[in-house]
Design a protein around this motif. Structure first.
Motif, PDB file in Angstrom:
ATOM      1  N   TYR A  54       3.998   5.764  -7.038  1.00 21.99           N
ATOM      2  CA  TYR A  54       3.049   4.820  -6.422  1.00 21.99           C
ATOM      3  C   TYR A  54       3.483   4.500  -4.993  1.00 21.99           C
TER       4      TYR A  54
ATOM      5  N   LYS B 199      -0.906   6.371  -5.689  1.00 22.85           N
ATOM      6  CA  LYS B 199      -1.744   6.537  -6.886  1.00 22.85           C
ATOM      7  C   LYS B 199      -1.109   7.534  -7.851  1.00 22.85           C
TER       8      LYS B 199
ATOM      9  N   GLU C 216       0.888  -1.162   0.000  1.00 26.48           N
ATOM     10  CA  GLU C 216       0.000   0.000   0.000  1.00 26.48           C
ATOM     11  C   GLU C 216       0.919   1.203   0.000  1.00 26.48           C
TER      12      GLU C 216
ATOM     13  N   VAL D  67      -3.558   2.301  -6.125  1.00 28.21           N
ATOM     14  CA  VAL D  67      -3.117   0.989  -5.629  1.00 28.21           C
ATOM     15  C   VAL D  67      -4.085   0.510  -4.554  1.00 28.21           C
ATOM     16  N   LYS D  68      -4.925  -0.475  -4.892  1.00 24.04           N
ATOM     17  CA  LYS D  68      -5.918  -0.973  -3.931  1.00 24.04           C
ATOM     18  C   LYS D  68      -5.551  -2.347  -3.401  1.00 24.04           C
ATOM     19  N   GLU D  69      -4.751  -3.069  -4.165  1.00 26.34           N
ATOM     20  CA  GLU D  69      -4.286  -4.406  -3.780  1.00 26.34           C
ATOM     21  C   GLU D  69      -2.761  -4.371  -3.831  1.00 26.34           C
TER      22      GLU D  69
ATOM     23  N   MET E  96       0.768  -4.781  -5.166  1.00 29.75           N
ATOM     24  CA  MET E  96       1.145  -4.787  -6.586  1.00 29.75           C
ATOM     25  C   MET E  96       2.665  -4.858  -6.720  1.00 29.75           C
TER      26      MET E  96
ATOM     27  N   HIS F 269       0.384  -6.222 -12.300  1.00 31.15           N
ATOM     28  CA  HIS F 269       1.681  -6.383 -11.648  1.00 31.15           C
ATOM     29  C   HIS F 269       2.828  -5.996 -12.565  1.00 31.15           C
TER      30      HIS F 269
ATOM     31  N   PRO G 198      -1.779  -0.022 -11.599  1.00 29.35           N
ATOM     32  CA  PRO G 198      -2.837  -0.808 -10.954  1.00 29.35           C
ATOM     33  C   PRO G 198      -3.981  -1.108 -11.923  1.00 29.35           C
ATOM     34  N   PRO G 199      -4.480  -2.326 -11.938  1.00 29.69           N
ATOM     35  CA  PRO G 199      -4.155  -3.448 -11.037  1.00 29.69           C
ATOM     36  C   PRO G 199      -3.147  -4.428 -11.648  1.00 29.69           C
TER      37      PRO G 199
END
Lengths: 343, 343, 343, 343
Positions: D44, D49, D8, D55-57, D59, D119, D116-117
């Protein structure tokens, strides 16, 4: 020589004035027949200046002209006395760096009719370089020929856009320049042109042409319609002709990925632009300053019938009523597009 | 599946044949409605080969097609069952070097309908990649849609020319490709197009369009007329569509200094070219190989009314009379341009 | 004025001759310092003509010149007495249709030094339009400045090619023009340039530059090497500089799909071209006629060190030995590229 | 698979994570060798962001990568196990409308490493489409190959500018992107590039290259110097790489009439632009979004020695010290340009 003279801001006279009459070897003398009234002429009348160009001395107005050659200089070979012609109002230094490159419109030394301190052509006779004087085919009237100048701006815009046959375009703003740009875009290969404005009478006039669809911005947005029409892809070319800040800020939203935006309208001050919006679609943005090498192709398109400018000529006055013509132009009546004066 | 099968040079049969029917995730199945007969189809029929492409196995003919989507693959999003469509007959490898550059027409791996050993589309149903299948507006008929393929060649030619609005063009040769090139050049911004040929019936047909002037080469030369029309300057663009050696040798004489020549016609063998003639005017020469990214803009132009291809469709046969249609095409009657077959 | 005069085919004299000396308002007078001997000068000497241009009167030779301004006309603002300069030898009509378009090189009215009946510049002083006279940075020698003219042809070729950074190019023919074209292509963005010829000494000279690889055509073919280098894809740009018919016929085989061919070499007669070969890859073919708007950018590249023309100057003679210089040029010794004369 | 994971905003871990490992028919598996740290990776890390990308998960970071092919899919023909390669981090839908046009960088469906999302590639092995994987010549190191990605942005900028050989350019802003743009402009044909910034250490680093001149904006203005250098004419191309509002507003003042401006830097919000300033010179404005069809030409230029990116690699960390590498990048030390991680 009698002429329509802007004495100072707000004061016009039809009176005698001394004008240069010497005919150079490369010049022609032209008996002026028709002169259109341009927004810039009107602006000098009402404001006395445009940007850095200030009316400090009495100046003859008018720069959209057609007429008949009545005398030719010693070196002139491609024109003859009696030829019906129209004249390109900007005269560059032909040996300047810009002129050598073929972009004589951006030559800093260009002298342009009715741009202080250069006199315009609302007078019975003018001397002009033959190289910037164009013979008219028989089927092009003096009235149409005096429309070549404003149409040339539209055509320069279409050229800068590098339209590809079958493109879909949007024109934001249905003033006289928006209208000629829409017609030039159509003639230049667009399959369809959407024209937007808030004023329905203007939209009615331009919407009467085949291939043009109009959007009244009081009713819907340009973006909604262009995205519906193109299945979410966007316009190949957007011609920004309003000069209005909100339109400028929105323009990237109308274009397709990899499309083009042509900035035709001139906002007075710097305006906020959505640079990241342009970048995310990798748009190309073109700008337009008058025109170069356009007159002959404009005449070709009018003569061949591909472009009909006659519906844009909405009122005509005799030379003696030139002041009246200008006062009418100041009014900006809803149905008026182009007012012309005949000599 | 029933299909028009070229068994070998000179022998056509309407019969059942096994064709691939598997529908990939990105494919659509199309019920074929109309198929145009192309010169290349006819050439395979009469000669059994075109250059290196030789008919060694029975092959279904036809590549100019329109129809209706009757099934969609799992990943297809922009087409639905019931959509009226036309199909681009060449399928490239979408990840090839040429495809990545956007010039998928010159991808060496392209598979093209009715080019040995690939079957064509003269059969009631075909499976095709959705990415090369284009939805039709309501006002474009199946017959017009089956004309998109030949028109696309003209439009590719117009695009390669980089026409500028108001250009004057010459098209040498009034065969079907010369005709669609002339129409594309006009729609693409030319003010006027001169079309030359020896056959008056063809000139009469194409000369009926506004903006097109014809020259019967039995009567006068292209050079005389273009120079008269342009005051000795020459054509902005010359589209060589005859493929004839004398026309190839003459082409530089028709162009203006700095103009463009587009070589559309395909001479079988190397032909003498006047290289110094090209150089003295510093001409740009473009060539054309089929088309890429053209179908959508072709449909735009037909739908908007800027291009009317209907007069070029001169005969229509039902599928059951396909062999008859081909035999008629072999005749090359003077008034025939495009023969179509409806399924 | 003393000058190197070609009296007629085969007869050269260094003698006095009357030359125009009047200085116009836009002219400069230049004290000539260095003049290069061009293949065309030599051709007039040995053959008395080039195509339609025939030496009928005694004519001063030379058109690749540098010198020092010794007088300026009344209207000249960007040059001063004492400025080191080089001169563009072709003088167009600045108000012609071609000049207005920026392509003054193809103006039919252009007057070019040492092209009958126009005198050249192998004489101590010349009068020349200031607009076609270019100031030299301090770090560009007179010898290099007299190389600007031949280099300009290479640079015009590179410009017409529209090189994209990282392109791979082939130059067929390692004569002086092939060499300057290869250097211009490298400076203009090519990552690598392959130069082909049959003469090893020429290949040795040009192969000494970084980024240039040479192919002796007695040993291998251009096609084999370019295809090996590009994994079968082909060259982005092929500059045909030999003017030889077999090279012309082969040129499409060297290019990649969608690539460009620039025809620089001038074959005397029409030559067979593989039109279908061009079409199958949809190649663009550009031609070159002298140059326009090139001198300033040529000087930029020499001054910045990106292009080093000094190795191409292989012999220098004093003005008094001008006839000897020409006889040496006629010999065409293997190691000779450019012979210059200093005044 | 072990990888550098952004959990995160502000929290990085080198840890095991499940990543897709299935190899498609058109894919290759690559053993990653070197990965560069990009400003976007760092952003990031520090902000969580960039614009709409949040970025929610957890990565994996990293998108500038080189490595060695260790497995090939069934349909892969142009790559073999053992090939040294670099990878283009954006994967478009190859059949999309944008991809068919060759502008796959603006395909809305593109999936881009470490955005995102999706990788990134800071992990020992990645699966990647062969079509976006490029073989390296022997003389290009893994470190240089991992620089191809940022250099590609500079090269895309140079391409969009349509540099003509001998142009003079200005680059405003000497960050990493400004530096690679300056090098690409030089390699792409510019005779000279002026680079401006306020930070002397950056100017020292880029100013060490031949052909680059630097301007410290604390000392003088870009406009003064470019006008002095070009005798008042202006730069042929201005690359705006700072993204700073004052630079954006000034950019038209640096360009010549008819010149080009390339907007590379990305301002967060809309910024005021001097539209009339652009129009008065009829400038063309290009924008840049990543790159398309650039990797092969970037590799050509590095391999041929025309572009040397090694001086820009200012620190290298082993994979195990990836978090340290990122923390160093966050510091933005004056002499740092590019930090790389080797696996």
């Amino acid at each position: 020589m009698r002429a329509l003279v802007l004495e100072e801001k707000g004061r016009l006279n039809l009176r005698d004035i001394d004008l240069p009459e010497a005919l150079g070897a490369g010049d022609v003398r032209v008996k002026v027949h028709t002169v259109g009234v341009c927004g810039s002429d009107v602006h000098y009348y009402t404001h006395g200046k445009i940007g850095p160009f200030v009316v400090k001395e009495p100046m003859v107005l008018g720069h959209e002209a057609s007429g008949v050659v009545c005398e030719t200089g010693a070196d002139v070979t491609h024109l003859n006395v009696g030829d019906r012609v129209c004249m390109e109002p900007g005269i560059p230094d032909p040996t300047s760096r810009a002129s050598k490159l073929g972009i004589y419109n951006v030559d800093p030394a260009v002298r342009f009719w009715a741009t202080p301190p250069v006199h315009g052509c609302l007078t019975p006779e003018v001397v002009h370089p033959a190289a910037f004087t164009y013979r008219l085919p028989d089927n092009v009237s003096f009235a149409e020929a005096a429309m070549v100048e404003p149409f040339a701006i539209g055509l320069q815009s279409a050229l800068r856009a590098r339209i590809r046959p079958g493109d879909i375009a949007v024109v934001t703003g249905a003033g006289p320049i928006g209208m000629v740009t829409a017609l030039a875009a159509l003639a230049g290969g667009c399959a369809k042109v959407l024209v937007t404005d808030f004023a329905q009478p203007k939209l009615d006039l331009i919407g009467a042409y085949d291939g043009i669809e109009t959007i009244n911005l009081n009713v819907s947005t340009a973006q909604d319609r262009i995205m519906e029409l193109t299945e979410g892809w966007g316009a190949d070319v957007v011609f920004e002709c309003s000069g209005a800040a909100p339109a400028m800020l929105d323009v990237a939203n109308l274009a397709r990925p990899g499309g083009a935006v042509v900035l035709v309208g001139m906002p007075v001050d710097p305006v906020p632009m959505d640079v990241v919006g342009f970048q995310a679609k990798e748009l190309r943005i073109e700008t337009v300053f008058r025109y170069a090498n356009i007159y002959d192709r404009a005449i070709n398109l009018i003569s061949s019938g591909k472009v009909d400018l006659k519906p844009l000529i909405t009122a005509t006055f005799p030379f003696e009523k030139s002041v009246e013509a200008f006062d009418r132009a100041v009014e900006q009546r809803p149905g008026d597009v182009k007012i012309q004066i005949t000599l």
